[in-house]
Design a protein around this motif. Sequence first.
Motif, short mmCIF file in Angstrom:
data_model
loop_
_atom_site.label_atom_id
_atom_site.label_comp_id
_atom_site.label_asym_id
_atom_site.label_seq_id
_atom_site.Cartn_x
_atom_site.Cartn_y
_atom_site.Cartn_z
N UNK A 50 0.83 -1.20 0.00
CA UNK A 50 0.00 0.00 0.00
C UNK A 50 0.87 1.26 0.00
N UNK A 51 2.01 1.18 0.66
CA UNK A 51 2.95 2.31 0.63
C UNK A 51 3.58 2.45 -0.76
N UNK A 52 4.03 1.34 -1.31
CA UNK A 52 4.78 1.40 -2.57
C UNK A 52 3.91 1.76 -3.77
N UNK A 53 2.64 1.37 -3.73
CA UNK A 53 1.81 1.60 -4.92
C UNK A 53 1.42 3.05 -5.13
N UNK A 54 1.60 3.90 -4.15
CA UNK A 54 1.30 5.31 -4.35
C UNK A 54 2.49 6.13 -4.81
N UNK A 55 3.65 5.49 -5.01
CA UNK A 55 4.87 6.23 -5.28
C UNK A 55 4.97 6.73 -6.72
N UNK A 56 4.43 5.97 -7.66
CA UNK A 56 4.53 6.36 -9.06
C UNK A 56 3.93 7.73 -9.32
N UNK A 57 2.79 8.00 -8.70
CA UNK A 57 2.13 9.30 -8.89
C UNK A 57 2.99 10.43 -8.36
N UNK A 86 10.70 -0.06 -6.80
CA UNK A 86 10.11 0.08 -5.47
C UNK A 86 8.72 -0.54 -5.41
N UNK A 87 8.01 -0.53 -6.52
CA UNK A 87 6.67 -1.11 -6.56
C UNK A 87 6.74 -2.64 -6.67
N UNK A 88 7.74 -3.14 -7.41
CA UNK A 88 7.83 -4.58 -7.66
C UNK A 88 8.53 -5.36 -6.54
N UNK A 89 9.45 -4.72 -5.83
CA UNK A 89 10.22 -5.44 -4.81
C UNK A 89 9.35 -6.12 -3.75
N UNK A 90 8.23 -5.51 -3.28
CA UNK A 90 7.40 -6.24 -2.32
C UNK A 90 6.85 -7.56 -2.85
N UNK A 91 6.66 -7.67 -4.18
CA UNK A 91 6.23 -8.95 -4.75
C UNK A 91 7.32 -10.01 -4.59
N UNK A 92 8.60 -9.57 -4.65
CA UNK A 92 9.73 -10.48 -4.54
C UNK A 92 10.25 -10.47 -3.10
N UNK A 93 9.35 -10.67 -2.17
CA UNK A 93 9.68 -10.65 -0.75
C UNK A 93 8.89 -11.77 -0.07
#
Length: 253
Positions: free
Chosen positions: A69-76, A178-185
């Motif tokens: 939830x933190x990482x997905x708002x970063x692109x904007x 930063x958005x993808x790294x949580x998937x690889x955790x």
Amino acid sequence: MSAVSTTLADSAIMLRRNLKHTLRNPTTMFNAVLFPIVLMLMFVKVLGGGFDVGVDYIDYVTPGLLVMAVSYGLGATATEVNSDMTKGVINRLKVMDVSRGAILSGHVVITTVRALVACAAIVGVAFLMGFDPAASALDWLGVIGVVLLLAFAASWLTVAMGLAAKTVESAGIATVPLIMLPFLSSAFVPADTMGTGVRQFVEYQPFTPIIETLRGLLAGNPASGDLIAALAWCVGFALVGYVWAVSTFKKRA
């Protein structure tokens, strides 16, 4: 008016400006708040039955979804910062004698606020889906503190990426790791269930100790090793992001 009070007043103005931009942009609101909830529903209701993690899957996956939830708002944030830089908004603000610190801090604060709202939504939906944490009041304070520190640190790093990018498109792409790294955790399955190579990457990448810290706090059994690593990564992100953002802003603005 002192320099400090002027900066605070300018920061409040920039925060209000960025808040209005967020509320007027449905895509930003969806990515920051609704999409993590969609991911939660998909993983828990569709895929969760296929994972054996030793506890109810909603209890296992919620800490990872908080980080997502933190990482997905970063692109904007990266695209907004770069748009301000490349479209001359920064130059107009300089003519108006707006504090330079306020320009950057406004983006950092609104990104942090968006992340906290998204995390609150995740926790609320998790409870509706049967989330049953064993955390004490002190543990919950720890969860809030870790999420706040992560959001603040990631915000500075994202602002720096947005300032350094040459175009709006490249600014958005810069935040993809930063958005993808949580998937690889360890967000969705334990690291020890993964194959050689992937497991080592998952164990030593920055988001895994943060997720495990949140998982331990919510379970009422925090591990000091994970907490120290999580705090170190967050502080490192914040310092690198701040120094990078300030130096880039001075060069380009």
